[in-house]
Design a protein around this motif. Sequence first.
Motif, PDB file in Angstrom:
ATOM      1  N   GLY A  17       0.790  -1.230   0.000  1.00 20.34           N
ATOM      2  CA  GLY A  17       0.000   0.000   0.000  1.00 20.34           C
ATOM      3  C   GLY A  17       0.816   1.271   0.000  1.00 20.34           C
ATOM      4  N   ASN A  18       2.141   1.163  -0.129  1.00 24.24           N
ATOM      5  CA  ASN A  18       2.977   2.359  -0.171  1.00 24.24           C
ATOM      6  C   ASN A  18       3.227   2.696  -1.643  1.00 24.24           C
ATOM      7  N   ASP A  44       1.343   5.198 -13.395  1.00 21.13           N
ATOM      8  CA  ASP A  44       1.272   5.959 -12.146  1.00 21.13           C
ATOM      9  C   ASP A  44       1.004   7.441 -12.435  1.00 21.13           C
ATOM     10  N   TYR A  45       1.747   8.000 -13.372  1.00 25.63           N
ATOM     11  CA  TYR A  45       1.571   9.414 -13.718  1.00 25.63           C
ATOM     12  C   TYR A  45       0.213   9.672 -14.375  1.00 25.63           C
ATOM     13  N   LEU A  46      -0.225   8.762 -15.231  1.00 26.45           N
ATOM     14  CA  LEU A  46      -1.489   8.960 -15.946  1.00 26.45           C
ATOM     15  C   LEU A  46      -2.664   9.046 -14.979  1.00 26.45           C
ATOM     16  N   TYR A  47      -2.604   8.249 -13.911  1.00 30.79           N
ATOM     17  CA  TYR A  47      -3.738   8.185 -12.985  1.00 30.79           C
ATOM     18  C   TYR A  47      -3.461   8.742 -11.597  1.00 30.79           C
ATOM     19  N   GLY A  48      -2.261   9.259 -11.373  1.00 31.37           N
ATOM     20  CA  GLY A  48      -1.949   9.829 -10.071  1.00 31.37           C
ATOM     21  C   GLY A  48      -1.830   8.791  -8.977  1.00 31.37           C
ATOM     22  N   ILE A  49      -1.168   7.697  -9.271  1.00 30.41           N
ATOM     23  CA  ILE A  49      -1.010   6.609  -8.307  1.00 30.41           C
ATOM     24  C   ILE A  49       0.364   6.714  -7.654  1.00 30.41           C
ATOM     25  N   GLY A  50       0.386   7.178  -6.417  1.00 29.53           N
ATOM     26  CA  GLY A  50       1.634   7.339  -5.687  1.00 29.53           C
ATOM     27  C   GLY A  50       2.423   8.576  -6.074  1.00 29.53           C
ATOM     28  N   VAL A  51       1.867   9.348  -6.956  1.00 31.88           N
ATOM     29  CA  VAL A  51       2.536  10.541  -7.487  1.00 31.88           C
ATOM     30  C   VAL A  51       1.441  11.482  -7.997  1.00 31.88           C
ATOM     31  N   LYS A 136      -7.300  -7.386 -10.429  1.00 31.95           N
ATOM     32  CA  LYS A 136      -8.045  -6.144 -10.199  1.00 31.95           C
ATOM     33  C   LYS A 136      -8.299  -5.857  -8.719  1.00 31.95           C
ATOM     34  N   ASN A 137      -8.075  -6.834  -7.859  1.00 28.76           N
ATOM     35  CA  ASN A 137      -8.249  -6.615  -6.421  1.00 28.76           C
ATOM     36  C   ASN A 137      -6.986  -6.105  -5.744  1.00 28.76           C
ATOM     37  N   LEU A 138      -5.877  -6.059  -6.473  1.00 34.62           N
ATOM     38  CA  LEU A 138      -4.628  -5.543  -5.897  1.00 34.62           C
ATOM     39  C   LEU A 138      -4.604  -4.028  -5.956  1.00 34.62           C
ATOM     40  N   ARG A 139      -3.801  -3.435  -5.096  1.00 37.31           N
ATOM     41  CA  ARG A 139      -3.610  -1.985  -5.113  1.00 37.31           C
ATOM     42  C   ARG A 139      -2.873  -1.588  -6.389  1.00 37.31           C
ATOM     43  N   GLY A 140      -2.938  -0.303  -6.700  1.00 37.37           N
ATOM     44  CA  GLY A 140      -2.180   0.204  -7.825  1.00 37.37           C
ATOM     45  C   GLY A 140      -2.972   0.339  -9.101  1.00 37.37           C
ATOM     46  N   HIS A 141      -4.280   0.201  -9.021  1.00 35.07           N
ATOM     47  CA  HIS A 141      -5.150   0.386 -10.178  1.00 35.07           C
ATOM     48  C   HIS A 141      -5.807   1.757 -10.117  1.00 35.07           C
ATOM     49  N   ALA A 142      -6.065   2.307 -11.272  1.00 41.93           N
ATOM     50  CA  ALA A 142      -6.890   3.512 -11.352  1.00 41.93           C
ATOM     51  C   ALA A 142      -8.352   3.089 -11.204  1.00 41.93           C
ATOM     52  N   PRO A 145     -14.321   2.673 -14.826  1.00 39.68           N
ATOM     53  CA  PRO A 145     -15.776   2.625 -14.933  1.00 39.68           C
ATOM     54  C   PRO A 145     -16.289   1.256 -15.380  1.00 39.68           C
ATOM     55  N   GLN A 146     -15.447   0.473 -16.041  1.00 45.43           N
ATOM     56  CA  GLN A 146     -15.865  -0.855 -16.498  1.00 45.43           C
ATOM     57  C   GLN A 146     -15.675  -1.925 -15.436  1.00 45.43           C
ATOM     58  N   HIS A 147     -14.794  -1.670 -14.480  1.00 42.19           N
ATOM     59  CA  HIS A 147     -14.485  -2.656 -13.439  1.00 42.19           C
ATOM     60  C   HIS A 147     -14.445  -1.969 -12.078  1.00 42.19           C
ATOM     61  N   PRO A 148     -15.580  -1.575 -11.552  1.00 44.61           N
ATOM     62  CA  PRO A 148     -15.572  -0.828 -10.287  1.00 44.61           C
ATOM     63  C   PRO A 148     -15.059  -1.633  -9.104  1.00 44.61           C
ATOM     64  N   ILE A 149     -14.889  -2.933  -9.247  1.00 41.15           N
ATOM     65  CA  ILE A 149     -14.394  -3.743  -8.139  1.00 41.15           C
ATOM     66  C   ILE A 149     -12.968  -3.354  -7.769  1.00 41.15           C
ATOM     67  N   ASN A 150     -12.205  -2.763  -8.711  1.00 40.32           N
ATOM     68  CA  ASN A 150     -10.827  -2.416  -8.374  1.00 40.32           C
ATOM     69  C   ASN A 150     -10.741  -1.173  -7.501  1.00 40.32           C
ATOM     70  N   ASP A 151     -11.846  -0.496  -7.283  1.00 39.90           N
ATOM     71  CA  ASP A 151     -11.897   0.635  -6.360  1.00 39.90           C
ATOM     72  C   ASP A 151     -12.093   0.049  -4.962  1.00 39.90           C
ATOM     73  N   ARG A 152     -11.083   0.160  -4.103  1.00 36.88           N
ATOM     74  CA  ARG A 152     -11.136  -0.469  -2.780  1.00 36.88           C
ATOM     75  C   ARG A 152     -12.363  -0.037  -1.961  1.00 36.88           C
ATOM     76  N   SER A 153     -12.811   1.214  -2.090  1.00 34.80           N
ATOM     77  CA  SER A 153     -13.994   1.638  -1.328  1.00 34.80           C
ATOM     78  C   SER A 153     -15.228   0.902  -1.830  1.00 34.80           C
TER      79      SER A 153
END
Length: 160
Positions: A17-18, A44-51, A136-142, A145-153
């Motif tokens: 998660g870091n 990471d840059y495209l979606y603002g993941i960790g940066v 899709k259940n791992l961290r690091g995904h943007a 809209p097609q796979h909302p399961i990857n959104d941890r919330s």
Amino acid sequence: GDTLAAANLATVYRDRGNLRLSHQWHLRAMKMGDGDAAVDAGYDYLYGIGVRKNLRSARRMFHHALRSTFISQMGREEALYHLAVAEIDNGSPRLAVPLLRKANKDGDYPEAVSLLTQIRSKATPMPCRCRRALNKNLRGHAKCPQHPINDRSTARKMKR
């Protein structure tokens, strides 16, 4: 340094998660010549993941990956796909078409086919924003809209 060790550390930090440290290790592996790590950094840059989200840096990373000789075919295709998504996000879907065609040149990238179909039909493109071969259940995904399961919330709400 060892590019594989740097890429592995990026994965370890992502899984813990870091995402900031994961991104830093992607950059380090990329600087050592790892083209697949450049794809990771671009994502990471495209979606603002960790940066901080940065379309220009994302494009630069994807182009770096495409010029690399140390990159998998899957990584090359993913760089083309997400570069196409960046063009769509920038309001230029017509520039995405040749990139998507190249990404699916060997017929194994259904997300690219779907996006090409959407663009050709003049529909508002809704690209899959997931990592291609990452669970899709791992961290690091943007958020996708097609796979909302990857959104941890969303995943937490579904478990309740």
